[in-house]
Design an enzyme around this catalytic site. Sequence first.
Site, PDB file in Angstrom:
ATOM      1  N   GLU A   1      98.298  11.451 -94.572  1.00 52.62           N
ATOM      2  CA  GLU A   1      98.715  11.438 -95.966  1.00 52.62           C
ATOM      3  C   GLU A   1      97.768  10.593 -96.825  1.00 52.62           C
ATOM      4  OE1 GLU A   1     102.711  10.108 -96.443  1.00 52.62           O
ATOM      5  OE2 GLU A   1     102.854  10.850 -98.487  1.00 52.62           O
ATOM      6  N   ASP A   2      97.342   9.474 -96.299  1.00 52.40           N
ATOM      7  CA  ASP A   2      96.651   8.495 -97.141  1.00 52.40           C
ATOM      8  C   ASP A   2      95.154   8.346 -96.886  1.00 52.40           C
ATOM      9  OD1 ASP A   2      99.104   8.014 -98.200  1.00 52.40           O
ATOM     10  OD2 ASP A   2      99.499   6.213 -97.018  1.00 52.40           O
TER      11      ASP A   2
END
Length: 744
Positions: A89-90
């Site tokens: 996600e990051d």
Amino acid sequence: MKDRKIDPTKTEKGIHLEDIIETLHKHYPDADADPIRRAYAFASQAHAGQVRLSGQPYLSHPMNVALILARLKMLPPVIAASLIHDTLEDTGATAETLEETFGKEITRLVEGVTKLSMIRTSSREERQASNVRKMIMAMSDDIRVLLIKLADRLHNMRTLDYLEPDRKRAIAEETIDIYAPLANRLGIHWIKNELEDLSFKYLHPLEYKRLSRLMKERKEDLDKFILTIVNQTRDILMKERISAEVSGRHKHIYGIHKKMRQQLLDFDQLFDIIGVRIIANSNEDCYRALGLIHENYKPVLGKFKDYIALPKENGYQSLHTAVLSPTGKRMEFQIRTQQMHRISEEGIAAHWRYKEGGSVKPGKQDDHFIWLRRLQDIDHTADSSREFLENLKMDLFPDEVYVFTPDQEVMAFSSGATALDFAYAIHTQVGHRCVGVKINAESVPISSKLRNGDIVEILTSENQRPGKSWLKIAKTSHAKSLIRSYIRNAQREEALRLGRELVEEELKKYGLDCKRYCTNLSLEKAAEAMGFKNSEILLERIGSSKLPVYHFLQKLLPPEEWKKIQDASKSSLKNLFFKLIRRRKVAQNIGVKVGSTDNMLIRFAGCCNPVPGDAIIGNISKGHGIVIHNKSCSLIKEMASDPEKFVEAQWERPEKKQLHPVRIVAHAVNRPGILAKVSAAIAESQANINNAVVQVTDLHHGELNLTIEIEDLEHLERVMDAVRNVDGVRRVERGLDAGRPAKK
Ligand code: MN
């Protein structure tokens, strides 16, 4: 590394990779820590340079999450996955990279956690919260995903201080509504309690401060007191040779707060109350222990409950009693066996009992609890945890899927439900007017099945009407009954109209004045005489050819007129309906001639959309007059064994230019802009597009289902040729089969 101020391997609490591995080895001395080391190396590279709001390196977060999971006795794959749980996600990491580096199992776990973080909630309504909880369960196909998510949330809650006030509040609300109950469901009560306390701290900061100050002042004394009572109890039991586990506890802050609210008590009345739990080996030992407790401490009247002999409705079993300590402090005892303890610790188990409406017989072996025992040690292999979750899901929501409205509201459906069901669940009119649907922003057929987590948006048109084919598309009884009643009403109206016309025609046939004989009053009278509630029902019966108009005239007309008719009529009753239709005069020229006369009760079939130039045939349908089909329509072929139902039909020049809707299907390469090119080609051939549904059939191909308006066959061929010439279009064909969505 030397020149960095903060050692990235240390978290804010000073956690080192070796702490995690040490914790793992405490539970599993032989476990291979290699995946954990590699995940650590991967995470430190992926998150390099990222800093949490606390000012700590981002890595401190996954490190803490991993430590929580190691303490929960998780195995290396889970701990490794938790170290890299935020990389998809990051950071720039992709699932492919993860799979190459860590293999399938760990990658699936990370993907699962990433998927869950897509669920956003905004509403605090309890029904919504419960749906979101179920959706989270349904979306995690592995219990370990949920455990990582809980550990992730726990650490985020522990470090919530650094966020903006609004965010803090929102996350705390979500935690207390969604994640604390999930932890409770999974039987991890310490996580549930800590999540509740932390949420409480941010939701009611003043009350939290007050209660925690009060608790701190007295905690030391209370802990000593608990220890004394636990030891005393052990001695009491030991003397009588009852072997049992004894433990004591005080309430957590949120628990006290909740009780204060619910029972309108104040802190002093609640704080001192300690709980003592005795877990014995048999029912008999439970009762013996109870007797000993009552012998040694003064029981509080009316507080003894025997839930062993009389289990609670949800199957919970235990002996409850409240007694006073030598110093007069109130103590609550729970006495139960190991088996009862497992049930009481587990919400799901309670749910099963509840559903079966029965009770757990002491000592009864129950397969449902096999997974539960596994959960206690949480030594999850992929198989057992999948099995656990399957059981959990089957039980909680055997056949449900959860989807979002565009406003982020969660709605529950039985599995197999389609987008059309969704439309009807929103509103009856949204269902009736549904022309298309977007799932996760992509246009799909209204027959598309809903899947967990889908965001569903319904497209409507004022001109849309439900058709019979919708009964096959809709799966929920709600939608089906609405469609059915719509169709029934539409048929009733049509039959009523037709019935009126048939009566008028019949009167005219015999030269009788309609205005004179067919008044509202005479209609009602005739209806009454024939035993119908009102004239509308009567006319409907005539219109749907369930009642010969001939019979009706007998009641409608004065006897002398009726006699005239009888003499004039030589037709058999049997053929009357058909004849009447054929005698209908031209009221509106729609460009079709049926039999030897023109006919006003003509409609074009919606399944095959005949256009001027097509070979056509008329189908006499009850209550619908004559429906014109394309001769090659599949429906006509199905009915071919029944030649009486057909009548010859030809095209003729209409008075006005008419446009006919036609469906065409273009098979094309799936590439951006193809729909735009096809639309342009159709527009250039002077045709309108009524409706377009794009369906992706596989990775490289798509299908465009288009409804266009054209004048005649020649025009249609021109349009189809134009579409065929679009770069990327492979094949174009006419849709002749009742608008069924193409099979996947
Ligand atoms: Mn995280």
